[in-house]
Scaffold this motif. Structure first.
Motif, mmCIF file in Angstrom:
data_model
loop_
_atom_site.group_PDB
_atom_site.id
_atom_site.type_symbol
_atom_site.label_atom_id
_atom_site.label_comp_id
_atom_site.label_asym_id
_atom_site.label_seq_id
_atom_site.Cartn_x
_atom_site.Cartn_y
_atom_site.Cartn_z
ATOM 1 N N LEU A 155 0.875 -1.168 -0.192
ATOM 2 C CA LEU A 155 0.025 -0.052 0.063
ATOM 3 C C LEU A 155 0.893 1.083 0.094
ATOM 4 O O LEU A 155 1.966 1.238 0.697
ATOM 5 C CB LEU A 155 -0.911 -0.209 1.120
ATOM 6 N N GLY A 156 0.505 2.012 -0.699
ATOM 7 C CA GLY A 156 1.245 3.426 -0.901
ATOM 8 C C GLY A 156 0.558 4.729 -1.124
ATOM 9 O O GLY A 156 -0.792 4.394 -0.898
ATOM 10 N N ARG A 157 0.970 5.692 -1.663
ATOM 11 C CA ARG A 157 0.390 7.025 -1.569
ATOM 12 C C ARG A 157 -0.702 6.904 -2.813
ATOM 13 O O ARG A 157 -1.823 7.592 -3.037
ATOM 14 C CB ARG A 157 1.250 8.062 -1.814
ATOM 15 N N GLY A 158 -0.352 5.909 -3.780
ATOM 16 C CA GLY A 158 -1.301 5.685 -4.643
ATOM 17 C C GLY A 158 -2.642 5.356 -4.451
ATOM 18 O O GLY A 158 -3.675 5.391 -5.328
ATOM 19 N N ASP A 159 -2.737 4.379 -3.269
ATOM 20 C CA ASP A 159 -3.888 3.950 -2.445
ATOM 21 C C ASP A 159 -4.529 4.864 -1.579
ATOM 22 O O ASP A 159 -5.713 4.442 -1.185
ATOM 23 C CB ASP A 159 -3.556 2.639 -1.970
ATOM 24 N N LEU A 160 -3.850 5.780 -1.503
ATOM 25 C CA LEU A 160 -4.552 6.880 -0.533
ATOM 26 C C LEU A 160 -5.858 7.435 -0.781
ATOM 27 O O LEU A 160 -6.661 7.737 0.215
ATOM 28 C CB LEU A 160 -3.421 8.153 -0.127
ATOM 29 N N GLU A 161 -6.083 7.993 -1.860
ATOM 30 C CA GLU A 161 -7.382 8.620 -2.322
ATOM 31 C C GLU A 161 -8.479 7.676 -2.218
ATOM 32 O O GLU A 161 -9.488 7.956 -1.476
ATOM 33 C CB GLU A 161 -7.165 9.075 -3.600
ATOM 34 N N LEU A 162 -8.198 6.385 -2.626
ATOM 35 C CA LEU A 162 -9.260 5.341 -2.176
ATOM 36 C C LEU A 162 -9.426 4.864 -0.752
ATOM 37 O O LEU A 162 -10.786 4.838 -0.526
ATOM 38 C CB LEU A 162 -8.903 3.889 -3.164
ATOM 39 N N ALA A 163 -8.472 4.989 -0.130
ATOM 40 C CA ALA A 163 -8.639 4.475 1.447
ATOM 41 C C ALA A 163 -9.426 5.669 2.189
ATOM 42 O O ALA A 163 -10.202 5.466 2.816
ATOM 43 C CB ALA A 163 -7.217 4.506 2.009
#
Length: 850
Positions: free
Chosen positions: A582-590
């Protein structure tokens, strides 16, 4: 020496010898010298003139012999014979000379022709050489214009037709470079008219070659494109011309012109035929050059397009070595450039593929041999495959790719190369996953209005789709974070997560955990959890051991925000065995998931509060418990329709009146607070009126007046009112009742014989009119008989076959039979309605047994 002079010289010598003989009297010594005349003539003259000279010499010798009287001597005839023999010899020499001269001339002509043929063959060979290799069009034009100069023509011009039909600037070649330049400039300034009379335009139109052996000044004037052009042609002294169309693939695309000036012989038929061959080969060479130029341009464009494609395109030899890769391929492989890949700086195919874990759509690992590129290199015809690649090592970056590979074979079926096209569809797949995950999570979280279930579903909504485990912490009444739900794809590790949070709750000084997110409202991205991070984060050795057992490798902690307030945190994490990070690319979805979860939790809490309020209010509109009445058994049921937060308008009540007990079942139109207010008003009005009124009609009249007070906002209510006499028993024969109906469904009496009948006369709706009419019905409820009072929610229940209706209710009561306890009857009705279909309205039941 010319032939005539040779003959004259021979004759002159004869004359001189004859004169000398005459001067030397009577001596034959000079007569044999007469043979010199024919011999001298034989040097250049033809045999016949030499024979004539010989005859003159013989005749002169005979004459001199007679004059010298030597004819009868032996010297005279001998001298004559010598002269005749010499003359014959001279004739033979002349003949031999002529034969030799003819042979020499023939050989000379043959040599000249051979040299010319050799030069022209060399010319054709050099022109043919233009066909053997790729040439640029400009280079080919220059060479073709220069080749015939000198050997065949003094001036050569090549005119090409453009795509728009006009003639392009001419390419010229000449023995005089200045003339070539002047003509090139003339063509540029005064281009030929394709529809004009110039032989080039005519040949271009009809495709026929022309030979102009001699061009007059008038003809040149007709050909001239301008006065300056005519002046140039006259000054240069154009004499003869060949105009040859250049034809290739059935299309005339230009004209080759050859000109000779006044200092040369005009063109002949042999020149024309040779020039036709030359033009045909020139046309083929120029067409090849044009095709080569188009091909080179197409290849350059194609290479530019492929090089700049977003898809990774590569061509590999049968042994897997890269023959071509574009920049997208280099980026996909993490190489600095496509040249680095071509040079083998990133390794061979096996080395490259070993850097990645490759999974299919279902998460199953795909071996190298099962991937499209390897299958194509092995000679197969692989189908396109959607794959997920995960980079081995610390970052473990992943991509979704659509991999295609096509084998290219020769005519014999042998593999020549493999073209691989890899399209990075990560953005599409992530968006697809985002939409699917958000949709699924929203459905899960909104499928219930129970707070605990909502939180639990919020945790499970992201497992295992996005994370391997998830935790939801909510703020309690004291402002502390408390674990509200936890999920893990490995159920065996759920207890470890529970132990972690139970024994090691978030502490306020924590700068990398939920407490910091709650405090700041900002998310925390922990892309890689290293062993040293665990040691620093853990509060105790057992805490560190738990973290190692759970095997967390990346963490996202996001705030749950609703109404601008952080109500909790959502923690998402992955483990090492799932091959993802998990990284910043998944932050918006989270963050979006956490926001929706927060809204769902708030909505569930609001619903719980409304349900509590509605339930409390609904209970206040119903008697807390049924009283014990003399001679009667009672049972009741109430089931609200819709959500638990809505207050219905159906009610029942049992209370003491002035002369006995009052039982009432009613239904107020509408739902919600207004209906609850009317319900409360109706119950309280009837209870108050019953304290000083004994007539049921008067009680209903008072309620009607109360409801109809405001004509603009009439409140409609139906009711059935049953008055129980103060002395109910009549010699043990039953209970005396008075039943009054105000627009309500009729009560049903279950008779002792098993039949069912309706009781009470219909009356006016309450609140509909200023005055109403109600007529009480006297009823005696015998021992064993039952009286069922109900609201229209019973009969309006919907099923596959329509409304439940009064007939089904009567049939149900008949099936129950006489003697059943009131509670059994109420339960049977409630069960039957639940099994029948959808409840559209509140259901209120009151069952009496004598």
């Amino acid at each position: 020496m010319p032939r005539s002079r040779a003959v004259a010289a021979g004759l002159a010598l004869i004359v001189l010898i004859a004169v000398a003989d005459l001067l030397i009297s009577r001596h034959t010594i000079l007569i044999p010298l007469l043979v010199v005349g024919p011999l001298v003539a034989a040097v250049r003259a033809a045999p016949r003139p030499v024979a004539a000279v010989g005859l003159v010499a013989v005749a002169t010798g005979v004459g001199l012999a007679f004059r010298d009287r030597a004819w009868h001597d032996a010297d005279g005839p001998t001298a004559i014979i010598a002269v005749a023999s010499g003359s014959l010899l001279a004739i033979a020499v002349a003949r031999a000379q002529r034969t030799l001269a003819g042979t020499a001339r023939a050989r000379g002509a043959e040599l000249v022709a051979e040299r010319a043929a050799r030069r022209r063959a060399d010319l054709l060979a050099r022109l043919t050489g233009l066909l053997e290799g790729p040439q640029e069009l400009d280079v080919a034009l220059e060479r073709i214009a220069a080749l015939p100069v000198g050997e065949l023509a003094d001036l050569v011009i090549v005119d090409l037709q453009r795509d728009d039909g006009l003639l392009a600037g001419a390419v010229t070649g000449a023995t005089d470079p200045q003339l070539a330049e002047r003509l090139r400039e003339m063509r540029r300034r005064f281009p030929l008219d394709p529809a004009g009379r110039h032989p080039v335009a005519v040949a271009l139109r009809d495709g026929h070659a022309q030979m102009l052996p001699e061009m007059t000044e008038a003809e040149l004037g007709g050909f001239a494109a301008s006065p300056e052009h005519l002046e140039l042609m006259l000054e240069t002294r154009y004499r003869s011309a060949l105009v040859l169309p250049l034809i290739a693939r059935g299309r005339t695309f230009g004209v080759l012109s050859m000109l000779r000036l006044a200092n040369r012989e005009p063109f002949g038929q042999a020149d024309f035929e040779f020039a036709l061959d030359l033009a045909a080969r020139s046309a083929l060479a120029l067409d090849n050059a044009r095709l080569y130029g188009d091909l080179a341009t197409s290849e350059q464009r194609l290479e530019t397009i492929v090089t700049n494609l977003g898809e990774a395109v590569a061509a590999l030899s049968p042994d897997g070595k890269p023959l071509f890769v574009n920049e997208a391929t280099a980026q996909l492989l993490g190489a600095p450039s496509s040249e680095a890949v071509m040079a083998g700086e990133v390794g061979d195919l096996q080395t490259i593929m070993s850097r990645y874990i490759v999974l299919d759509e279902h998460g199953r690992e795909v071996p190298v041999t099962g991937q499209p590129l390897s299958e194509a290199l092995a000679g197969g015809e692989p189908e396109p495959r959607l794959l997920r690649t995960i980079e081995r090592g610390g970052q473990r970056r992943d991509r979704w790719i659509l991999a295609r590979a096509a084998p290219i074979r020769d005519s014999a079926g042998r593999l020549q190369l493999v073209v691989s096209v890899i399209e990075d569809v990560s953005a599409v797949k992530r968006q697809e996953m985002r939409e699917r995950l958000l949709s699924t999570a929203t459905k899960l979280m909104t499928s219930t209005l129970d707070v605990a279930m909502t939180i639990d579903k919020a945790a499970w909504a992201v497992v295992p789709e996005l994370a391997d485990w998830a935790r939801v912490d909510l703020v309690d009444d004291r402002g502390e974070l408390r674990q509200a739900a936890v999920a893990h794809r490995d159920m065996a590790k759920l207890e470890l997560l529970h132990e972690w949070r139970r024994d090691y709750p978030p502490w306020r000084e924590d700068r990398r955990g939920p407490a910091e997110v709650l405090r700041s409202g900002a998310p925390i991205v922990w892309e890689q959890v290293r062993p040293q991070d665990i040691e620093r984060y853990a509060q105790t050795p057992r805490h560190a051991e738990l973290m190692r057992l759970i095997d967390t490798c990346s963490v996202l902690i996001v705030p749950m925000i609703a109404g601008g307030q952080v109500i909790g945190t959502m923690e998402l994490a992955t483990t090492s065995d799932s091959h993802r990070m998990l990284g910043r690319g998944d932050l918006e979805l989270a963050e979006e998931l956490a926001r929706r979860a927060a809204i769902a939790v708030v909505n569930a809490r609001v619903h719980a509060e409304r349900t509590h309020v509605a339930t409390t209010l609904q209970r206040s509109l119903l008697p807390p418990r049924l009283p014990e009445l003399p001679g009667l058994q009672l049972a009741s049921r109430f089931r609200a329709a819709g959500t638990a937060s809505e207050v219905g308008g159906d009610f029942y009540d049992v209370f003491a009146g002035r002369d006995g007990w009052i039982l009432v079942v009613g239904d107020v139109t509408g739902k919600g607070p207004e209906a609850a207010a009317i319900t409360s008003l109706a119950r309280n009005t009837l209870r108050t009126t019953a304290l000083y009124e004994t007539d049921p009609t008067a009680m209903l009249s008072r309620l009607n007046e109360t409801l109809a007070t405001d004509p603009e906002r009439r409140q409609i209510c139906t009711a059935v009112l049953v008055e129980l006499a103060a002395a109910p028993a009549i010699n043990g024969a039953g209970v005396r009742l008075r039943v009054s109906r105000a627009g309500h469904p009729p009560p049903l009496r279950m008779c002792a014989d098993g039949t069912v009948e309706e009781i009470g006369a219909s009356g006016s709706l309450l609140g509909a009119f200023a005055e109403g009419h109600w007529e009480p019905s006297q009823v005696v409820l015998a021992p064993g008989e039952r009286l069922v009072l109900y609201t229209d929610g019973v009969t309006d229940t919907r099923g596959d076959s329509g409304r439940y209706g009064g007939a089904r209710l009567a049939e149900l009561l008949c099936g129950i039979g006489p003697g059943a306890a009131p509670d059994v009857i109420a339960a049977r009705i409630d069960e039957a309605l639940g099994a029948f279909g959808e409840q559209r309205d509140d259901v209120a039941l009151l069952v009496l047994a004598a």
